[in-house]
Scaffold this motif. Sequence first.
Motif, PDB file in Angstrom:
ATOM      1  N   ASN A  16       0.822  -1.205   0.000  1.00  0.00           N
ATOM      2  CA  ASN A  16       0.000   0.000   0.000  1.00  0.00           C
ATOM      3  C   ASN A  16       0.860   1.260   0.000  1.00  0.00           C
ATOM      4  O   ASN A  16       0.518   2.251  -0.650  1.00  0.00           O
ATOM      5  CB  ASN A  16      -0.947  -0.006   1.196  1.00  0.00           C
ATOM      6  CG  ASN A  16      -2.145   0.856   0.965  1.00  0.00           C
ATOM      7  OD1 ASN A  16      -2.654   0.940  -0.150  1.00  0.00           O
ATOM      8  ND2 ASN A  16      -2.604   1.517   2.004  1.00  0.00           N
ATOM      9  N   ARG A  19       2.119   1.552  -3.499  1.00  0.00           N
ATOM     10  CA  ARG A  19       1.010   2.034  -4.324  1.00  0.00           C
ATOM     11  C   ARG A  19       0.827   3.543  -4.160  1.00  0.00           C
ATOM     12  O   ARG A  19       0.669   4.268  -5.138  1.00  0.00           O
ATOM     13  CB  ARG A  19      -0.271   1.304  -3.929  1.00  0.00           C
ATOM     14  CG  ARG A  19      -1.507   1.777  -4.630  1.00  0.00           C
ATOM     15  CD  ARG A  19      -2.739   1.060  -4.056  1.00  0.00           C
ATOM     16  NE  ARG A  19      -3.946   1.624  -4.562  1.00  0.00           N
ATOM     17  CZ  ARG A  19      -4.597   2.639  -4.026  1.00  0.00           C
ATOM     18  NH1 ARG A  19      -4.128   3.215  -2.938  1.00  0.00           N
ATOM     19  NH2 ARG A  19      -5.706   3.092  -4.554  1.00  0.00           N
ATOM     20  N   SER A  65      -1.214   0.159 -10.760  1.00  0.00           N
ATOM     21  CA  SER A  65      -1.904  -1.126 -10.910  1.00  0.00           C
ATOM     22  C   SER A  65      -1.091  -2.327 -10.425  1.00  0.00           C
ATOM     23  O   SER A  65      -1.637  -3.194  -9.729  1.00  0.00           O
ATOM     24  CB  SER A  65      -2.329  -1.324 -12.362  1.00  0.00           C
ATOM     25  OG  SER A  65      -3.134  -2.462 -12.476  1.00  0.00           O
ATOM     26  N   GLU A  68      -1.253  -2.377  -6.753  1.00  0.00           N
ATOM     27  CA  GLU A  68      -2.647  -2.631  -6.356  1.00  0.00           C
ATOM     28  C   GLU A  68      -2.951  -4.132  -6.405  1.00  0.00           C
ATOM     29  O   GLU A  68      -3.559  -4.687  -5.495  1.00  0.00           O
ATOM     30  CB  GLU A  68      -3.590  -1.851  -7.279  1.00  0.00           C
ATOM     31  CG  GLU A  68      -5.041  -2.056  -7.030  1.00  0.00           C
ATOM     32  CD  GLU A  68      -5.611  -1.053  -6.049  1.00  0.00           C
ATOM     33  OE1 GLU A  68      -6.793  -1.201  -5.732  1.00  0.00           O
ATOM     34  OE2 GLU A  68      -4.894  -0.165  -5.576  1.00  0.00           O
ATOM     35  N   ASN A  72      -3.755  -6.410  -3.131  1.00  0.00           N
ATOM     36  CA  ASN A  72      -4.977  -7.206  -3.023  1.00  0.00           C
ATOM     37  C   ASN A  72      -4.666  -8.679  -2.786  1.00  0.00           C
ATOM     38  O   ASN A  72      -5.317  -9.336  -1.971  1.00  0.00           O
ATOM     39  CB  ASN A  72      -5.846  -7.038  -4.266  1.00  0.00           C
ATOM     40  CG  ASN A  72      -6.510  -5.696  -4.311  1.00  0.00           C
ATOM     41  OD1 ASN A  72      -6.683  -5.041  -3.290  1.00  0.00           O
ATOM     42  ND2 ASN A  72      -6.876  -5.259  -5.499  1.00  0.00           N
ATOM     43  N   PHE A 112     -10.089   0.270 -12.228  1.00  0.00           N
ATOM     44  CA  PHE A 112      -9.218   1.178 -11.469  1.00  0.00           C
ATOM     45  C   PHE A 112      -9.279   2.577 -12.076  1.00  0.00           C
ATOM     46  O   PHE A 112      -9.433   3.565 -11.361  1.00  0.00           O
ATOM     47  CB  PHE A 112      -7.789   0.627 -11.499  1.00  0.00           C
ATOM     48  CG  PHE A 112      -6.829   1.345 -10.600  1.00  0.00           C
ATOM     49  CD1 PHE A 112      -6.157   2.458 -11.045  1.00  0.00           C
ATOM     50  CD2 PHE A 112      -6.571   0.886  -9.324  1.00  0.00           C
ATOM     51  CE1 PHE A 112      -5.244   3.122 -10.225  1.00  0.00           C
ATOM     52  CE2 PHE A 112      -5.679   1.535  -8.496  1.00  0.00           C
ATOM     53  CZ  PHE A 112      -5.017   2.659  -8.956  1.00  0.00           C
TER      54      PHE A 112
END
Length: 141
Positions: A16, A19, A65, A68, A72, A112
């Motif tokens: 995170n 990101r 992306s 991300e 996830n 996204f």
Amino acid sequence: WREEGMQGMFVGSVPNVVRAMFMNIGDIAIYDTAKMFALPWAGSLLGASVFAAATCGLATAVLASPSEVARNRMMNNGPTSPTPLYDNLGDCVVKTYKEGGIPAFFQGIVPFYMRNGPWHLAFWLTFESMSTWTDAVIPHM
């Protein structure tokens, strides 16, 4: 909390942060660059701002992306999963690449962008409007 404890609270925090770093690069640097590029042919600050906001939204989606996807996957994995798939972020990246190559890191890029694109448009147009207004009300020294 009972199942995963303190460790579960921070699963996905490293991806995170990565990101967020790429989101800021795509947001601030690309917006200013795209706006300066568009100003000569856009005809107005509004046109240049719309172009720059759409461009930085797309750049943000492309840059963020991969992290991300990794975030996830790490968060869905969880520290108390019966069969943990990934040991750490590096392991997640390597296994994701082996699974699907480069395209695996761009799964979900359209949703996204559909989420981030309008946000960038609203944010940057509001920012430009407020900057213009404050410059008129409070002149720079």
